[in-house]
Design a protein around this motif. Structure first.
Motif, PDB file in Angstrom:
ATOM      1  N   VAL A  64      30.925  39.366  52.047  1.00 29.25           N
ATOM      2  CA  VAL A  64      30.244  40.930  52.720  1.00 29.25           C
ATOM      3  C   VAL A  64      31.749  41.636  52.276  1.00 29.25           C
ATOM      4  CG1 VAL A  64      29.493  41.393  55.041  1.00 29.25           C
ATOM      5  CG2 VAL A  64      29.246  39.670  54.490  1.00 29.25           C
ATOM      6  N   LEU A  65      31.374  43.091  52.196  1.00 32.42           N
ATOM      7  CA  LEU A  65      32.849  43.832  52.033  1.00 32.42           C
ATOM      8  C   LEU A  65      31.842  44.941  52.659  1.00 32.42           C
ATOM      9  CD1 LEU A  65      33.384  43.548  47.841  1.00 32.42           C
ATOM     10  CD2 LEU A  65      34.791  42.118  49.640  1.00 32.42           C
ATOM     11  N   ASP A  66      32.948  45.014  53.858  1.00 33.85           N
ATOM     12  CA  ASP A  66      32.708  46.429  54.851  1.00 33.85           C
ATOM     13  C   ASP A  66      34.020  47.204  53.945  1.00 33.85           C
ATOM     14  OD1 ASP A  66      31.644  47.643  56.848  1.00 33.85           O
ATOM     15  OD2 ASP A  66      33.121  46.386  58.327  1.00 33.85           O
ATOM     16  N   LEU A  67      34.013  48.018  53.523  1.00 31.42           N
ATOM     17  CA  LEU A  67      34.557  49.038  52.744  1.00 31.42           C
ATOM     18  C   LEU A  67      34.273  50.449  53.600  1.00 31.42           C
ATOM     19  CD1 LEU A  67      34.908  48.002  48.883  1.00 31.42           C
ATOM     20  CD2 LEU A  67      36.602  47.589  51.007  1.00 31.42           C
ATOM     21  N   PRO A  68      34.980  51.618  53.064  1.00 29.90           N
ATOM     22  CA  PRO A  68      34.620  53.139  53.596  1.00 29.90           C
ATOM     23  C   PRO A  68      33.920  53.590  51.892  1.00 29.90           C
ATOM     24  CG  PRO A  68      37.143  52.891  53.529  1.00 29.90           C
ATOM     25  CD  PRO A  68      36.427  51.504  53.270  1.00 29.90           C
ATOM     26  N   VAL A  69      33.450  54.580  53.059  1.00 28.99           N
ATOM     27  CA  VAL A  69      32.392  55.622  52.003  1.00 28.99           C
ATOM     28  C   VAL A  69      33.518  56.228  50.973  1.00 28.99           C
ATOM     29  CG1 VAL A  69      30.332  56.025  52.828  1.00 28.99           C
ATOM     30  CG2 VAL A  69      32.441  57.363  53.415  1.00 28.99           C
ATOM     31  N   ASN A  70      33.542  56.803  49.246  1.00 25.54           N
ATOM     32  CA  ASN A  70      34.070  57.438  48.333  1.00 25.54           C
ATOM     33  C   ASN A  70      35.401  55.911  48.593  1.00 25.54           C
ATOM     34  OD1 ASN A  70      32.381  59.233  48.164  1.00 25.54           O
ATOM     35  ND2 ASN A  70      33.546  60.206  50.497  1.00 25.54           N
ATOM     36  N   LYS A  71      35.281  54.761  47.678  1.00 26.50           N
ATOM     37  CA  LYS A  71      36.050  53.745  47.546  1.00 26.50           C
ATOM     38  C   LYS A  71      36.175  53.447  45.525  1.00 26.50           C
ATOM     39  CE  LYS A  71      40.166  51.815  49.675  1.00 26.50           C
ATOM     40  NZ  LYS A  71      40.614  52.213  50.199  1.00 26.50           N
ATOM     41  N   THR A  72      37.445  53.974  45.405  1.00 24.79           N
ATOM     42  CA  THR A  72      37.090  53.138  43.973  1.00 24.79           C
ATOM     43  C   THR A  72      37.594  52.009  43.663  1.00 24.79           C
ATOM     44  OG1 THR A  72      38.230  55.674  43.299  1.00 24.79           O
ATOM     45  CG2 THR A  72      38.117  53.934  41.533  1.00 24.79           C
ATOM     46  N   LEU A  73      37.122  51.050  43.395  1.00 23.51           N
ATOM     47  CA  LEU A  73      36.692  49.647  42.892  1.00 23.51           C
ATOM     48  C   LEU A  73      36.578  49.746  41.420  1.00 23.51           C
ATOM     49  CD1 LEU A  73      34.271  48.161  45.098  1.00 23.51           C
ATOM     50  CD2 LEU A  73      36.750  48.576  45.406  1.00 23.51           C
ATOM     51  N   THR A  74      38.345  48.786  40.965  1.00 22.61           N
ATOM     52  CA  THR A  74      38.276  48.854  39.387  1.00 22.61           C
ATOM     53  C   THR A  74      38.407  47.464  38.707  1.00 22.61           C
ATOM     54  OG1 THR A  74      40.297  50.523  39.335  1.00 22.61           O
ATOM     55  CG2 THR A  74      40.104  49.369  37.936  1.00 22.61           C
ATOM     56  N   ILE A  75      37.388  47.309  38.289  1.00 21.00           N
ATOM     57  CA  ILE A  75      36.556  45.840  37.256  1.00 21.00           C
ATOM     58  C   ILE A  75      37.464  45.849  36.427  1.00 21.00           C
ATOM     59  CG2 ILE A  75      35.130  44.770  36.718  1.00 21.00           C
ATOM     60  CD1 ILE A  75      34.738  45.483  39.527  1.00 21.00           C
ATOM     61  N   ALA A  76      38.723  44.467  36.606  1.00 19.94           N
ATOM     62  CA  ALA A  76      39.728  43.804  35.823  1.00 19.94           C
ATOM     63  C   ALA A  76      38.662  42.358  34.671  1.00 19.94           C
ATOM     64  CB  ALA A  76      40.866  44.001  36.017  1.00 19.94           C
TER      65      ALA A  76
END
Length: 141
Positions: free
Chosen positions: A129-141
């Motif tokens: 469960v990842l409870d993050l804010p809206v408009n967040k950028t996640l970078t996949i590596a």
């Protein structure tokens, strides 16, 4: 060590204020409220509250819940349990956050800076469960 007698979540209640030298804590149950720096803290069950400006070098959140209200930096978190930042309005830094299957990470206000990002270990993004804010950028590596 913080343990329990018959009720893993509620038998013991321990509080450590500011200025206490805490090196290694292993908590198998009960409730622990700390306001001092800790080198290694392992939480297996029960509630853990961290307040004030307390810092933690290594938090092994193997079970239970950590309610973090501190402004202090956490160097490394290994999360199988619940890490909850919803009670705080302070900015915070976590250098390395390792999330495992079944873990919960709550930072809906986006107040945490993850220096090295969030690492999914042996799990998919849907396994935690990842409870993050809206408009967040996640970078996949």
């Amino acid at each position: 060590n913080v343990g329990y007698l018959t009720n893993q979540d509620g038998d013991s209640v321990v509080a450590c204020g500011t200025g206490v030298t805490l090196t290694t804590i292993v908590k198998t149950g009960g409730s622990l409220d700390i306001q001092s720096n800790v080198t290694t803290l392992t939480n297996l069950a029960g509630d853990l509250m961290i307040r004030g400006a307390a810092t933690v070098t290594t938090l092994n959140l193997n079970g239970g819940a950590c309610y973090d209200e501190s402004s202090g930096t956490f160097t490394t978190i290994h999360g199988y349990g619940i890490y909850d930042r919803r009670r705080s309005t302070q900015a915070k830094t976590i250098t390395t956050l390792n999330v495992y299957r079944g873990a919960e990470y709550h930072d809906p206000a986006g107040l945490i800076t993850l220096t090295n990002g969030l690492h999914l270990n042996n799990c998919y993004i849907t396994d935690a469960v990842l409870d993050l804010p809206v408009n967040k950028t996640l970078t996949i590596a």
